[in-house]
Design a protein around this motif. Sequence first.
Motif, PDB file in Angstrom:
ATOM      1  N   PRO A 180       0.931  -1.263  -0.074  1.00 24.79           N
ATOM      2  CA  PRO A 180       0.075   0.055  -0.089  1.00 24.79           C
ATOM      3  C   PRO A 180       0.785   1.196   0.061  1.00 24.79           C
ATOM      4  O   PRO A 180       0.546   2.168  -0.551  1.00 24.79           O
ATOM      5  CB  PRO A 180      -0.906   0.053   1.294  1.00 24.79           C
ATOM      6  CG  PRO A 180      -0.917  -1.744   1.531  1.00 24.79           C
ATOM      7  CD  PRO A 180       0.415  -2.237   1.403  1.00 24.79           C
ATOM      8  N   GLU A 181       1.928   1.234   0.863  1.00 29.61           N
ATOM      9  CA  GLU A 181       2.908   2.487   0.738  1.00 29.61           C
ATOM     10  C   GLU A 181       3.741   2.684  -0.542  1.00 29.61           C
ATOM     11  O   GLU A 181       3.664   3.754  -1.060  1.00 29.61           O
ATOM     12  CB  GLU A 181       4.042   2.201   1.827  1.00 29.61           C
ATOM     13  CG  GLU A 181       4.579   3.473   2.068  1.00 29.61           C
ATOM     14  CD  GLU A 181       5.695   3.257   3.222  1.00 29.61           C
ATOM     15  OE1 GLU A 181       6.802   4.100   3.305  1.00 29.61           O
ATOM     16  OE2 GLU A 181       5.769   2.314   3.995  1.00 29.61           O
ATOM     17  N   ALA A 182       3.947   1.651  -1.231  1.00 32.93           N
ATOM     18  CA  ALA A 182       4.616   1.656  -2.608  1.00 32.93           C
ATOM     19  C   ALA A 182       3.549   2.249  -3.513  1.00 32.93           C
ATOM     20  O   ALA A 182       3.863   3.147  -4.490  1.00 32.93           O
ATOM     21  CB  ALA A 182       4.806   0.322  -2.836  1.00 32.93           C
ATOM     22  N   LEU A 183       2.209   1.701  -3.573  1.00 31.69           N
ATOM     23  CA  LEU A 183       1.364   2.268  -4.486  1.00 31.69           C
ATOM     24  C   LEU A 183       0.974   3.744  -3.948  1.00 31.69           C
ATOM     25  O   LEU A 183       0.927   4.721  -5.010  1.00 31.69           O
ATOM     26  CB  LEU A 183       0.010   1.347  -4.213  1.00 31.69           C
ATOM     27  CG  LEU A 183      -0.136  -0.089  -4.822  1.00 31.69           C
ATOM     28  CD1 LEU A 183      -1.071  -0.526  -4.364  1.00 31.69           C
ATOM     29  CD2 LEU A 183       0.220  -0.151  -6.216  1.00 31.69           C
ATOM     30  N   GLU A 184       0.934   4.280  -2.929  1.00 33.94           N
ATOM     31  CA  GLU A 184       0.723   5.648  -2.413  1.00 33.94           C
ATOM     32  C   GLU A 184       2.065   6.480  -3.073  1.00 33.94           C
ATOM     33  O   GLU A 184       1.560   7.415  -3.767  1.00 33.94           O
ATOM     34  CB  GLU A 184       0.695   5.694  -1.163  1.00 33.94           C
ATOM     35  CG  GLU A 184      -0.535   5.274  -0.436  1.00 33.94           C
ATOM     36  CD  GLU A 184      -1.876   6.043  -0.881  1.00 33.94           C
ATOM     37  OE1 GLU A 184      -1.804   7.314  -1.117  1.00 33.94           O
ATOM     38  OE2 GLU A 184      -2.882   5.350  -0.863  1.00 33.94           O
ATOM     39  N   GLN A 185       2.933   6.078  -2.845  1.00 35.76           N
ATOM     40  CA  GLN A 185       4.115   6.866  -3.420  1.00 35.76           C
ATOM     41  C   GLN A 185       4.141   7.061  -4.905  1.00 35.76           C
ATOM     42  O   GLN A 185       4.516   7.928  -5.543  1.00 35.76           O
ATOM     43  CB  GLN A 185       5.681   6.120  -3.022  1.00 35.76           C
ATOM     44  CG  GLN A 185       5.758   6.145  -1.512  1.00 35.76           C
ATOM     45  CD  GLN A 185       7.092   5.613  -0.996  1.00 35.76           C
ATOM     46  OE1 GLN A 185       7.619   4.795  -1.870  1.00 35.76           O
ATOM     47  NE2 GLN A 185       7.513   5.891   0.295  1.00 35.76           N
ATOM     48  N   SER A 186       3.804   5.854  -5.459  1.00 35.55           N
ATOM     49  CA  SER A 186       3.692   5.717  -7.133  1.00 35.55           C
ATOM     50  C   SER A 186       2.517   6.806  -7.414  1.00 35.55           C
ATOM     51  O   SER A 186       2.777   7.613  -8.463  1.00 35.55           O
ATOM     52  CB  SER A 186       3.297   4.471  -7.487  1.00 35.55           C
ATOM     53  OG  SER A 186       4.284   3.586  -7.288  1.00 35.55           O
ATOM     54  N   LEU A 187       1.587   6.780  -6.852  1.00 34.28           N
ATOM     55  CA  LEU A 187       0.363   7.804  -7.128  1.00 34.28           C
ATOM     56  C   LEU A 187       0.862   9.094  -7.131  1.00 34.28           C
ATOM     57  O   LEU A 187       0.626  10.174  -7.718  1.00 34.28           O
ATOM     58  CB  LEU A 187      -0.689   7.613  -6.693  1.00 34.28           C
ATOM     59  CG  LEU A 187      -1.550   6.565  -6.740  1.00 34.28           C
ATOM     60  CD1 LEU A 187      -2.720   5.926  -5.946  1.00 34.28           C
ATOM     61  CD2 LEU A 187      -2.143   6.463  -8.133  1.00 34.28           C
ATOM     62  N   GLU A 188       1.694   9.442  -6.052  1.00 35.96           N
ATOM     63  CA  GLU A 188       2.249  10.889  -5.583  1.00 35.96           C
ATOM     64  C   GLU A 188       3.142  11.271  -6.638  1.00 35.96           C
ATOM     65  O   GLU A 188       3.006  12.238  -7.284  1.00 35.96           O
ATOM     66  CB  GLU A 188       2.957  10.697  -4.265  1.00 35.96           C
ATOM     67  CG  GLU A 188       3.540  12.158  -4.043  1.00 35.96           C
ATOM     68  CD  GLU A 188       4.193  12.074  -2.485  1.00 35.96           C
ATOM     69  OE1 GLU A 188       5.035  13.071  -2.305  1.00 35.96           O
ATOM     70  OE2 GLU A 188       3.964  11.099  -1.881  1.00 35.96           O
ATOM     71  N   GLY A 189       3.883  10.343  -7.159  1.00 31.47           N
ATOM     72  CA  GLY A 189       5.010  10.593  -8.351  1.00 31.47           C
ATOM     73  C   GLY A 189       4.216  10.913  -9.605  1.00 31.47           C
ATOM     74  O   GLY A 189       4.553  12.135 -10.114  1.00 31.47           O
ATOM     75  N   LEU A 190       3.468  10.198  -9.752  1.00 34.80           N
ATOM     76  CA  LEU A 190       2.518  10.302 -11.271  1.00 34.80           C
ATOM     77  C   LEU A 190       1.642  11.875 -10.947  1.00 34.80           C
ATOM     78  O   LEU A 190       1.634  12.373 -12.099  1.00 34.80           O
ATOM     79  CB  LEU A 190       1.511   9.100 -11.313  1.00 34.80           C
ATOM     80  CG  LEU A 190       2.292   7.852 -11.890  1.00 34.80           C
ATOM     81  CD1 LEU A 190       1.310   6.750 -11.549  1.00 34.80           C
ATOM     82  CD2 LEU A 190       2.886   7.908 -13.267  1.00 34.80           C
ATOM     83  N   ASP A 191       1.231  11.895  -9.748  1.00 36.82           N
ATOM     84  CA  ASP A 191       0.449  13.320  -9.661  1.00 36.82           C
ATOM     85  C   ASP A 191       1.502  14.372  -9.853  1.00 36.82           C
ATOM     86  O   ASP A 191       1.049  15.537 -10.455  1.00 36.82           O
ATOM     87  CB  ASP A 191      -0.332  13.173  -8.306  1.00 36.82           C
ATOM     88  CG  ASP A 191      -1.361  12.599  -8.251  1.00 36.82           C
ATOM     89  OD1 ASP A 191      -1.883  12.272  -9.285  1.00 36.82           O
ATOM     90  OD2 ASP A 191      -1.949  12.138  -6.961  1.00 36.82           O
ATOM     91  N   ARG A 192       2.733  14.170  -9.545  1.00 34.83           N
ATOM     92  CA  ARG A 192       3.664  15.285  -9.543  1.00 34.83           C
ATOM     93  C   ARG A 192       4.183  15.373 -11.140  1.00 34.83           C
ATOM     94  O   ARG A 192       4.396  16.614 -11.755  1.00 34.83           O
ATOM     95  CB  ARG A 192       5.156  14.785  -8.930  1.00 34.83           C
ATOM     96  CG  ARG A 192       6.066  15.911  -8.863  1.00 34.83           C
ATOM     97  CD  ARG A 192       7.255  15.523  -8.148  1.00 34.83           C
ATOM     98  NE  ARG A 192       6.953  15.804  -6.817  1.00 34.83           N
ATOM     99  CZ  ARG A 192       7.953  15.309  -5.662  1.00 34.83           C
ATOM    100  NH1 ARG A 192       8.990  15.036  -6.076  1.00 34.83           N
ATOM    101  NH2 ARG A 192       7.469  15.284  -4.270  1.00 34.83           N
ATOM    102  N   ILE A 193       4.060  14.385 -11.739  1.00 30.87           N
ATOM    103  CA  ILE A 193       4.456  14.489 -13.228  1.00 30.87           C
ATOM    104  C   ILE A 193       3.270  15.157 -13.870  1.00 30.87           C
ATOM    105  O   ILE A 193       3.307  16.021 -14.811  1.00 30.87           O
ATOM    106  CB  ILE A 193       4.407  12.927 -13.869  1.00 30.87           C
ATOM    107  CG1 ILE A 193       5.678  12.154 -13.606  1.00 30.87           C
ATOM    108  CG2 ILE A 193       4.381  12.962 -15.423  1.00 30.87           C
ATOM    109  CD1 ILE A 193       5.947  10.603 -13.739  1.00 30.87           C
TER     110      ILE A 193
END
Length: 373
Positions: A180-193
């Motif tokens: 779950p933490e990895a998925l949250e970080q991935s979504l945060e990175g994609l939102d930044r993109i």
Amino acid sequence: MSRAGRAAPPQAAPATADAAAVAELRRRLAARDKVIAVLKRRVRERDHSAASPLATLQHNVALGRVVAMKTRELSEERHELQRALTELGRTQAALLQAQKMESVGQLAAGIAHEINTPAQYVRDNVAFVRKGMAAADEVLAAALAVVEAARGCGGLEAPVEAFEAAVRRTRFDYVRRQVPEALEQSLEGLDRISRIVGAMKQFSHPSAGEKERVDLRPLVETAVTVARNEWKYVAQMEQDFAEDVPEVSCLRDEIGQVLLNLVVNAAHAISDSLVPGQRDKGRIAISVRRFGDRHVDIRVADDGPGIPEAIRTRVFDPFFTTKPVGKGTGQGLAMAYSTVVDKHGGALFFETGAGPGTTFVVRLPIEATGAGP
């Protein structure tokens, strides 16, 4: 000079003027050479004439003085020509770099679109996986409860032991916590993109040369986002917007370019003052406030080394830069000054003292003036 678009003519004009100056210097040098040649020929002719020795000597002395004077002038003009040629070379290199960056800017919108499309469906897929993991975790919790209840029941010892061995072998408890933490970080990175891409698209979109009512907050945030790679390693970024700041009538994309230049310049100034182990990061602070009843101030402050007194009067000069070729064209602040002062009837100035730190102030009229488009 770290403190230091499409219009080619304004960029080409200085180079044309420099080329004309060099041509004029060459013409004057050629004329000097002819004068000296004539004087030398006259000296030789006098040496063979029938004039008295005293008259010849006097004439030769006079001609010698003239030749010496012309030679000095010729030497000075040769040095002047060399300086002009050197400056022309720097100007041409700066123009080439500016044209290259202009081409990159024109491609930015297309690149942003190409990045945004795959980033968006990757984000959608990751969001789907996150929801799926939540459902799977609920089912797994129920399954673990069944296994726990089956422990010790007759005939189920072997399946329970096999299940527990699989849990240990796959480090299932660790995976269950970390996914779950990895998925949250991935979504945060994609939102930044997505934010970066959106900022690039907005930044590269022209305002058609017409002034419009602009909220300065997103304009500042866009410039900060686009310049993130310049400042994120060298400075902490602070933004402060007063609540009573009205929209300003301006050329949105050109004021955005001004703010981008100031943020990048601040980052470069701080970078020059960092010392590993002693000063690893500086600070950039951007604030937006009303100034009186008719203006708004955008202040971009850094805690870099400040602007040396010897060059403060040249900061806004075209093509003035302390950076090596390829790192800066010396046009950023000159173009910013023209945009703010000539096109908007505002003011662009800086505040710096004996200590570290410089603050650039963009003062814009709230209502459009007669200046500019």
